[in-house]
Structures are given as structure tokens and as C-alpha cells.
Write a protein that holds these residues in place. Structure first.
Motif, PDB file in Angstrom:
ATOM      1  N   ARG A   1       3.095   6.484  -4.450  1.00 37.14           N
ATOM      2  CA  ARG A   1       4.556   5.951  -4.269  1.00 37.14           C
ATOM      3  C   ARG A   1       4.547   4.396  -4.291  1.00 37.14           C
ATOM      4  O   ARG A   1       5.799   3.686  -4.515  1.00 37.14           O
ATOM      5  N   HIS A   2       3.491   3.964  -3.740  1.00 39.57           N
ATOM      6  CA  HIS A   2       3.480   2.340  -3.264  1.00 39.57           C
ATOM      7  C   HIS A   2       2.662   1.675  -4.174  1.00 39.57           C
ATOM      8  O   HIS A   2       2.805   0.660  -4.858  1.00 39.57           O
TER       9      HIS A   2
ATOM     10  N   TYR B   1       4.661  -3.295   3.884  1.00 45.01           N
ATOM     11  CA  TYR B   1       5.397  -1.901   3.537  1.00 45.01           C
ATOM     12  C   TYR B   1       4.176  -0.785   3.355  1.00 45.01           C
ATOM     13  O   TYR B   1       4.522   0.193   3.674  1.00 45.01           O
TER      14      TYR B   1
ATOM     15  N   ALA C   1       5.274   5.545   9.234  1.00 44.68           N
ATOM     16  CA  ALA C   1       6.464   6.400   8.898  1.00 44.68           C
ATOM     17  C   ALA C   1       5.692   7.842   8.489  1.00 44.68           C
ATOM     18  O   ALA C   1       6.537   8.721   8.586  1.00 44.68           O
ATOM     19  N   GLY C   2       4.448   7.961   8.512  1.00 49.94           N
ATOM     20  CA  GLY C   2       3.922   9.333   8.426  1.00 49.94           C
ATOM     21  C   GLY C   2       3.411   9.744   7.138  1.00 49.94           C
ATOM     22  O   GLY C   2       2.905  10.834   6.862  1.00 49.94           O
ATOM     23  N   SER C   3       3.539   8.754   6.138  1.00 54.59           N
ATOM     24  CA  SER C   3       2.904   8.986   4.666  1.00 54.59           C
ATOM     25  C   SER C   3       1.472   9.317   4.786  1.00 54.59           C
ATOM     26  O   SER C   3       0.763   8.578   5.303  1.00 54.59           O
TER      27      SER C   3
ATOM     28  N   ARG D   1       9.529  -2.221  -5.323  1.00 52.57           N
ATOM     29  CA  ARG D   1       9.793  -1.338  -6.403  1.00 52.57           C
ATOM     30  C   ARG D   1      10.559  -0.085  -6.202  1.00 52.57           C
ATOM     31  O   ARG D   1      10.589   0.952  -6.965  1.00 52.57           O
TER      32      ARG D   1
ATOM     33  N   ASP E   1       8.914  -2.217  -0.009  1.00 51.76           N
ATOM     34  CA  ASP E   1       8.136  -1.924  -1.074  1.00 51.76           C
ATOM     35  C   ASP E   1       9.323  -2.716  -2.336  1.00 51.76           C
ATOM     36  O   ASP E   1      10.251  -1.966  -2.497  1.00 51.76           O
TER      37      ASP E   1
ATOM     38  N   THR F   1       1.747  -0.690   5.809  1.00 53.98           N
ATOM     39  CA  THR F   1       1.578  -0.406   7.132  1.00 53.98           C
ATOM     40  C   THR F   1       2.934   0.584   7.710  1.00 53.98           C
ATOM     41  O   THR F   1       2.994   1.479   8.378  1.00 53.98           O
ATOM     42  N   ALA F   2       3.828   0.124   7.217  1.00 55.05           N
ATOM     43  CA  ALA F   2       5.399   0.735   7.216  1.00 55.05           C
ATOM     44  C   ALA F   2       5.199   2.081   6.930  1.00 55.05           C
ATOM     45  O   ALA F   2       5.485   3.231   7.711  1.00 55.05           O
ATOM     46  N   ALA F   3       4.552   2.292   5.665  1.00 51.53           N
ATOM     47  CA  ALA F   3       4.525   3.858   4.917  1.00 51.53           C
ATOM     48  C   ALA F   3       3.624   4.527   5.982  1.00 51.53           C
ATOM     49  O   ALA F   3       3.885   5.696   6.405  1.00 51.53           O
ATOM     50  N   ARG F   4       2.552   4.012   6.564  1.00 55.13           N
ATOM     51  CA  ARG F   4       1.629   4.824   7.359  1.00 55.13           C
ATOM     52  C   ARG F   4       2.171   5.216   8.803  1.00 55.13           C
ATOM     53  O   ARG F   4       2.145   6.309   9.105  1.00 55.13           O
TER      54      ARG F   4
ATOM     55  N   PHE G   1       8.889  -4.276  11.162  1.00 56.43           N
ATOM     56  CA  PHE G   1       7.915  -5.272  11.211  1.00 56.43           C
ATOM     57  C   PHE G   1       8.471  -6.635  11.013  1.00 56.43           C
ATOM     58  O   PHE G   1       9.765  -7.058  10.998  1.00 56.43           O
TER      59      PHE G   1
ATOM     60  N   SER H   1       0.255  10.059  -0.763  1.00 53.23           N
ATOM     61  CA  SER H   1       1.719   9.415  -1.124  1.00 53.23           C
ATOM     62  C   SER H   1       1.692   8.039  -1.315  1.00 53.23           C
ATOM     63  O   SER H   1       2.530   7.333  -1.921  1.00 53.23           O
TER      64      SER H   1
ATOM     65  N   PRO I   1       2.635   2.113  -8.457  1.00 56.09           N
ATOM     66  CA  PRO I   1       3.908   1.510  -8.939  1.00 56.09           C
ATOM     67  C   PRO I   1       3.851  -0.061  -8.833  1.00 56.09           C
ATOM     68  O   PRO I   1       4.399  -0.971  -9.643  1.00 56.09           O
ATOM     69  N   ASN I   2       3.284  -0.483  -7.863  1.00 47.53           N
ATOM     70  CA  ASN I   2       3.206  -1.934  -7.441  1.00 47.53           C
ATOM     71  C   ASN I   2       1.999  -2.735  -8.338  1.00 47.53           C
ATOM     72  O   ASN I   2       2.151  -3.645  -8.601  1.00 47.53           O
TER      73      ASN I   2
ATOM     74  N   MET J   1      -0.115  -5.470   2.258  1.00 47.87           N
ATOM     75  CA  MET J   1       1.294  -5.569   2.424  1.00 47.87           C
ATOM     76  C   MET J   1       1.823  -4.728   3.790  1.00 47.87           C
ATOM     77  O   MET J   1       1.387  -3.732   4.057  1.00 47.87           O
TER      78      MET J   1
END
Lengths: 247, 284, 269
Positions: free
Chosen positions: B191-192, B174, B181-183, A96, A94, B176-179, A86, B187, B195-196, B172
Motif C-alpha cells: 500500500r505504501h 507515513y 496504526a497497526g499495519s 499517493r 502518503d 511510522t504512521a502506518a506501523r 507526527f 500491507s 505505489p510510491n 518517511m
């Protein structure tokens, strides 16, 4: 060989149409640039390719199969082959998670077997980062290094295609040139589809180019041909608008 | 330009760690007292060990109540009850609130709007009224009913905050990046998102902990809290009310205990912000 | 007399120097570019020039703006300088404009302020006439509609034109443009750069153009100063600095920009 074929897709947000009858193919080993200004629909095409939205009509085919967001088995195979980078390396990592957890995400999510740690170290090496980056956090890196981390995440599962959304636009010039060099290097093994408003970057990286205006493809073909001999008035205007270095 | 403005000046850092230490000491004292009461108290809590309404002395550090029982013993037990109430209420609130808040953040527009409206109505609903309803529903005024009522009341606040924080995280790149990436969504939540939002949320939990203690004191003061002999500070305050002019210490001592724990919690909340946030642990 | 004379300016945040020993002179009517990447201190320098440093930052050295010493000057000295001596145009036209105020009223504010300063009447009809004048100056179409619009109702390019009109309305001697086209589309950028060049020439203003983009800077200025981590690495006429850069850093920047430029091939006429 065709990796992805986009066949006559249309899309609208509510009643506002943003894409009309867009068709193109992504060929293996040929970097493709999708160029347009705001409102051109380039981000929407990317969303459709990323499987975040469904086209209103038309279809996206991956190795002959139609993209179906509900088919989990297919999506897993698709995502394994198609990863993304991106624009903003500050919001795409992330804050964290350690670099290791960030890069491991596709491996874990796609349930890819094998030595994850070794794969991550290899991906770091491929993007030119030291192995000791693995236990650190994103904020300890500069913008360019963060974009390298994001690239490592995109290539760690060894996809065939990386979709890059303005992947170098937020970077400083000195960093931008190095990331473009890196992308060029990586594209020997992986095809890159770069969505960008920056013709210079697209010209430096992509063999083929598609010019979009208001949701339609106005011109497409080999980058060198189009830059040397633009046919459509919009392409000409776009090219003439790019500020050039003084001779 | 921005990186200049984002750096925390050194002075602020020191005050943060001071805040944290003072908070830790205050809360730590109460935790210590609370644990100690399980095995030892200066006197039997119900034993009439002195004269009525005695002033503080070496024998009775906080004086005695109007039945001649040792006040310091009762305040120590009050610490235990206060911590129990705070922890219980926050536990219930976090369980309900975080779940609903995350759900709302992920939900479709209609469901999200409905949930958001529910949170707002619940927040507008007076906690005391809610507590009375719970007492009526459970048919007894007990510590349990007080904790349940407070937990439900606070859960709306937690849910609203969680929803806003989670929505911000979901926007954010990240995510979209996680999605891509297949998460899976699960998850992404664990994981995101969690914690945030955790640092801000945990600070709020500590604040709500303090608010729950005060609210329980109010409930006890009105007779809706824990019945004797396990008196909370609110009940002690209520009992001292009639004799506040002749024996002011009966009200001052539980009041001080209450204030010190709530302030301690607030300081702790403020100091906690930095912990668990890798971006604030200092740069290498 | 120079319009802006920055002499050995150092800006510190705590122990860290963000701008070091920087000197820069702008003569009336001159067009100067300040080139730097993120963290180079280019924006800080511009803010310092009008005494608007963020809290906690400390400036040393001397900045003479229109003959007035800015470093260490009290607010009362600085306030009359802002607008009349120097006006700003920022990168993001959306956040630079008040989202809840119609464009017409927004542009009227600096005009009314200037008229008060000049001792002219603040009659509504005269101010409105001036608003129209400045919106015409920045070549906005359909001025009646735009005056009655909120910032979100017009395009990014139009917003930047409004921001330029507001800066222009102050009649500054120096226009400071901080990455004014970075957030815009390429075709819009070309239009805005053209507009800025024309306006600066016609109004006889000096221009301090801040950017990381070398070809963009080359389009609008005559002289450039290259900053790196708060220090000047090279200074001179655009053609000299871009044509035969001396410092390693400038060489690297010029080579990088030239590489992208070369990839585009010969300019199409």
C-alpha cells in the motif's frame, strides 16, 4: 485511572545510553506534556510508547499488561487504544493515497468492523474538515489541513490516547494556535500525550508536564505549579530561555 | 521559499506531454506492426519474392536481402521479437529485482549489505558473458535463453534501484504512521512502498526495455540470439554486414527500426513519469 | 544615505506575484525584523536584496544596497556587494556549512576574500590569527579543537556560531539573519539571540532579522515589517506593532503569540 505506566525504563543506542530509569504514568483525561531539548530522550520515550523499540530494562504497562511487541493480539488491542500524530504533516501522509485511504488505515489494519466510510466522514468532521476532502490527495491541502488529516487518522479508531510528536511545531503560528485549540477540544474525549520542545504549546494544552534532560526526568508535576515555581535549575534555565512577548 | 522552487514551470509541462506523444507514436507503430505480423505480412517471411539485394521500391519498401526475401516483412517480424524480448526481460527483471530490492530494504543490516554487494557484482558482470553462460547452461541459443540472460542481468539493476527507493520511502513518517496504526509489513509494502516507488521504477523499466532490445540485437549479431527464420534486428544487421557497401539499406533499415523503438521507449519513459503521480496531475 | 532601500519591489514567478509592491528602508546600524509565515515572501525579499533570486523569478522595482541598484544589475556589480555590504546567516547551520571542510578553513575563506578586496596580504599566519579572532568573537570555547573539526563534529549551536563568525568575517554593513534560531533548542536559541544582539551593537552593523516567531523578533529588533502573502500589512516600532496592532492579520498573529505567552504565566526571574 492509569492508562499507561512507564516503570523504570532504560534504553541505549549501541553503547550510548539515552534513557536512565524513567518512570511516569499517563492518566486518563489528563493531557501530559513531555518537554526536553535535543538529546533529552523524549523522542526515544515516544518510540518505546509507540512500540517501535523495546526498552533495555524496565517495563511499559498498558492497563496493567506489559507491552509485548511479539504478542500480536495484545499489540492489536494496544494500537486500537493508542494512536499517533507526527511532526511533519508533509511526510506523515502518503502522497499517493486519497484522504479516505489514509484515514482508513487504522480501521483496516486493526480489522475494526462497522461502516468505515461513515467513521471516516465523522473523523473528518471532528477535525473540522469538509466531507468532500475524502476523495482528494494530501498535496491539495495546506500544512494545517494536512495535520488535521493526520489527526483524523489518529482518532478514527476512537483510541483512548493519542501520542503527539511535536505535532504543531512545523506549523505557522496562525495555524498552530488553531490546531492546539482543536487538540484541546478533542482531548475532552481522548487523552493526549504531547512530546515537544515548545513550552508555550505544552503549557496551553497539558495539565501535567515532565521535564527531561539528558535521558532523565528532572521535574514532573502539574504544569501550572512547575511554571510558577520551578525547582530544578534546568527547568529554570529552560523557562528563562523562552522568549516572551514584550509587555 | 521551497514551495516557490518546487512548482514546475509551464514550459516544462508542455514539453513533457510532447515527449509522451512522440514516444507513444513511435512505440505504437512497432506494437501495431508486431500485432499485424500475427495475421498478415506483406510477403511470406521465408519466400524469395524478389531479386537479390534489391534497393527499396514500391514492391519492397525496405528492399530485399541477399536471398531475395522482403526486408520490410522481416523488420515487422523483428518488431514483434524486439517487443517480446523487451517485455520478457523486463518482466523477469522486475519480478526478481523488485522482490530482492524490497527484501534488502527491509532486511537487517548484514543481509542488506550482502544483497547490496551481490547486486553490485552482478551489475559489474558483462551482460554478454552472462548470456553466453545461460546459453551454455540451457544448451541452446534461443530467444528464450537470450531473454533469460537479459532478465537476470537487468534484475540486478532493478534490485539496486528498488532497494534505494524503498529505503527512502521507509524513512518517511507515513511508514511510522502506518506501523503505529497497526499495519502489517505486507500491507506497508503493497500500500505504501510499491505505489510510491512505482513512478521512478516504471520509468526505469521503460529504459531497461530499450537496453534489453539493444542487448538482444548484440546477442543476435554474435549468433547468440533467436535463430532464423524468426530473425531479430540484430540478426538482420549481422547478415547485412557483408554487403553493407553494395546494399547499405539492408543495414540501415533494421538499424532505423531499432533506433526508433529504443528512442520511443526512452521518450515514453520520460513522459510516463507524470502519470500515476497525483501530485503532478495539476492542482485543483 | 540608507543602507538598504527597497522601493516598490515586486517579485514574480510566471504570472504569479510572490512579493507585491514592497518597500522597506534600513538605516546604517538599524535593527529591523521581517515577520511572516510560510509563503509570505520574507526570505525571497532578503535574497532579492543581494541579487540572489532563484532562477525563473523576476524582480521589478528598485533595491538600493549601499547605494548600488541591485535589480537588473549584472553579476560583476553584485559580487563585490555580497559580503561587504550584506552577509547572510541561514536557518540550518548544518547545510549552510560545507560538510567536508574543517571549520578553520571554512572561516578562513571569507577572511581571505575580504583581505584581497582590501588589498591586504594573504599571509597564512595573519589569516589564521583572524580566524581565531572571529571564533572568539562568537564566544566559541576550545577554539583549537573547533578549528580542526568538521561541521558534524560540533553541536548545532556551535555550528550556528561558526556561521555567524563567517558572516562577521566579511565585515558587512548589514547582517541578514534568516530564521537563524528556528532549528535550535530553546536554551541555545536564547544564547544565539543574545550573541547576535551584542555583536550587531558592538560592530555597528545593521540587522535584518527574518522570522515567523514574534517573541524572538521582539528580542533583537527595534522595528518590524509584517508580511502576508508577499504584501506588507503593517510596519512600525516593535512596541507599537505588537502593543496595538492595526491590521486584522497582525492582530491575529499577536493574539496567537500572546495566548501561548499567557499560558506560560508570569515570567520567572
Amino acid at each position: 485511572m492509569t492508562l499507561i505506566s512507564v516503570e523504570a525504563i532504560a534504553f541505549s543506542y549501541g553503547r550510548k545510553p539515552v534513557l536512565h530509569d524513567v518512570s511516569f504514568t499517563v492518566k486518563k483525561g489528563i493531557n501530559l506534556g513531555l518537554v526536553g531539548e535535543s538529546g533529552s530522550g523524549k523522542s526515544t520515550i515516544l518510540k518505546l510508547l509507540l512500540g517501535l523499540e523495546r526498552p533495555a530494562s524496565g517495563a511499559i504497562r498498558f492497563q496493567g499488561e506489559t507491552l509485548n511487541l511479539r504478542d500480536r493480539e495484545f499489540m492489536r488491542r494496544y494500537r486500537r487504544s493508542v494512536q499517533a500524530v507526527f511532526q511533519d504533516p508533509y511526510s506523515s501522509l502518503d502522497p499517493r493515497q486519497t484522504v479516505e485511504a489514509i484515514i482508513a488505515e487504522p480501521l483496516r489494519a486493526l480489522k475494526i468492523s462497522g461502516d468505515h466510510h461513515a467513521a471516516i466522514v465523522q473523523a473528518l468532521a471532528d477535525v473540522g474538515l469538509p466531507a468532500d476532502a475524502i476523495s482528494r490527495y494530501p498535496h491539495e491541502f495546506s500544512g494545517g489541513q494536512r495535520q488535521r488529516i493526520a489527526l483524523a487518522r489518529a482518532i478514527v479508531a476512537r483510541p483512548q490516547l493519542v501520542l503527539a510528536d511535536e505535532a504543531v511545531s512545523a506549523l505557522d503560528l496562525s495555524t498552530r494556535i488553531r490546531i492546539v485549540e482543536l487538540l484541546k477540544e478533542l482531548s475532552q474525549a481522548i487523552t493526549i500525550l504531547l512530546v515537544s520542545h515548545d513550552l508555550g504549546v505544552v503549557a496551553a494544552l497539558c495539565e501535567e508536564i515532565i521535564i527531561l534532560e539528558k535521558g532523565r526526568i528532572v521535574e514532573a508535576g502539574r504544569t501550572a505549579d512547575i511554571l510558577a515555581n520551578p525547582q530544578h535549575p534546568y527547568t529554570r534555565k529552560l523557562l528563562a530561555s523562552v522568549p516572551r512577548m514584550p509587555a | 521559499m521551497t514551495d516557490v522552487l518546487e512548482t514546475t514551470p509551464p514550459a516544462r509541462r508542455t514539453s513533457r506531454s510532447l515527449t509522451l506523444s512522440v514516444g507513444l507514436v513511435l512505440v505504437g507503430l512497432h506494437v501495431f506492426a508486431a500485432i499485424l505480423t500475427l495475421i498478415w505480412t506483406p510477403y511470406e517471411p521465408t519466400a524469395m519474392t524478389g531479386g537479390r539485394l534489391e534497393a527499396p521500391s514500391l514492391a519492397h519498401w525496405a528492399g530485399t536481402d541477399r536471398l531475395g526475401r522482403d526486408l520490410f516483412t522481416q523488420i515487422m517480424i523483428g518488431s514483434r521479437i524486439a517487443l517480446f524480448v523487451g517485455a520478457g526481460a523486463v518482466a523477469i527483471a522486475s519480478l526478481i529485482g523488485v522482490t530482492l530490492g524490497v527484501l534488502a530494504a527491509f532486511a537487517t543490516r548484514t543481509l542488506d549489505d550482502a544483497l547490496a554487494a551481490t547486486f553490485d557484482i552482478l551489475i559489474a558482470f558483462p551482460t554478454l558473458l552472462l548470456a553466453m553462460l545461460v546459453v551454455a547452461a540451457t544448451d541452446s541459443a534461443s530467444l528464450f535463453s537470450a531473454i533469460l540472460a537479459l532478465g537476470i542481468a537487468i534484475s540486478a539493476i532493478v534490485a539496486r534501484l528498488t532497494r534505494i527507493l524503498a529505503k527512502r520511502v521507509l524513512a518517511m513518517d507515513y511508514i511510522t504512521a502506518a506501523r503505529t496504526a497497526g499495519s502489517s509489513w505486507a500491507s506497508i509494502v503493497f500500500r505504501h512502498v510499491l505505489p510510491n516507488i512505482w513512478p521512478t521504477l516504471s520509468v526505469n523499466f521503460a529504459l531497461q526495455f530499450g537496453i534489453a532490445i539493444i542487448a538482444e540485437a548484440s546477442l543476435s549479431y554474435l549468433g547468440l540470439g533467436a535463430p532464423p527464420p524468426n530473425s531479430s534486428w540484430g540478426r538482420l544487421l549481422q547478415e547485412a554486414q557483408g554487403t553493407v557497401y553494395t546494399a547499405p539499406f539492408g543495414a540501415v533499415a533494421p538499424g532505423l527500426a531499432l533506433v526508433s523503438l529504443v528512442i520511443g521507449m526512452n521518450l515514453l519513459a520520460d513522459g510516463l513519469r507524470d502519470i500515476g503521480d497525483p501530485t503532478r496531475r495539476g492542482r485543483r | 544615505m540608507s543602507l538598504l532601500k527597497i522601493d516598490k519591489l515586486t517579485i514574480r514567478a510566471g504570472g504569479q506575484a510572490l512579493v507585491k509592491d514592497m518597500s522597506l528602508t534600513i538605516e546604517p546600524g538599524a535593527r529591523v525584523g521581517l515577520i511572516g509565515e510560510s509563503g509570505s515572501g520574507k526570505s525571497l525579499t532578503a535574497f532579492a536584496a543581494v541579487g540572489l533570486l532563484p532562477q525563473g523569478l523576476e524582480a521589478k522595482g528598485s533595491i538600493l544596497l549601499d547605494g548600488v541598484e541591485v535589480v537588473g544589475a549584472p553579476e560583476e556589480t553584485l559580487r563585490p556587494l555580497r559580503g561587504s555590504a550584506a552577509a547572510f546567516v541561514f536557518q540550518e547551520p548544518l547545510t549552510a556549512l560545507d560538510p567536508l571542510m574543517k571549520i578553520g578553513r571554512q572561516v578562513a575563506e571569507p577572511i581571505a576574500r575580504r583581505r584581497r578586496r582590501e588589498g591586504k596580504s594573504a599571509k597564512r599566519s595573519e589569516i589564521v590569527a583572524e580566524v581565531r579572532h572571529y571564533l572568539e568573537r562568537v564566544a566559541l570555547p576550545d577554539i583549537d579543537r573547533i578549528m580542526n573539526s568538521y561541521p558534524f563534529q560540533i553541536s548545532g549551536g556551535q555550528r550556528q556560531r561558526v556561521a555567524i563568525a563567517m558572516a562577521l568575517a566579511c565585515r558587512p554593513k548589514l547582517l541578514i539573519a534568516d530564521e537563524p534560531t528556528t532549528a535550535l533548542d530553546v536554551t541555545t536559541q536564547a544564547e544565539i539571540l543574545e550573541l547576535l544582539s551584542t555583536l550587531v551593537r558592538e560592530e555597528g552593523m545593521a540587522l535584518l532579522f527574518i522570522s515567523h516567531d514574534l517573541p524572538v523578533v521582539a528580542k533583537v529588533v527595534e522595528e518590524v515589517t509584517v508580511l502576508r502573502r508577499g504584501e506588507i500589512v503593517e510596519q512600525g516600532p516593535v512596541r507599537t506593532v505588537f502593543g496595538s496592532p492595526q491590521h486584522e492579520y497582525t492582530k491575529m498573529l499577536v493574539n496567537a503569540a500572546a495566548a501561548f505567552d499567557r499560558a506560560l504565566g508570569e515570567p520567572v526571574q
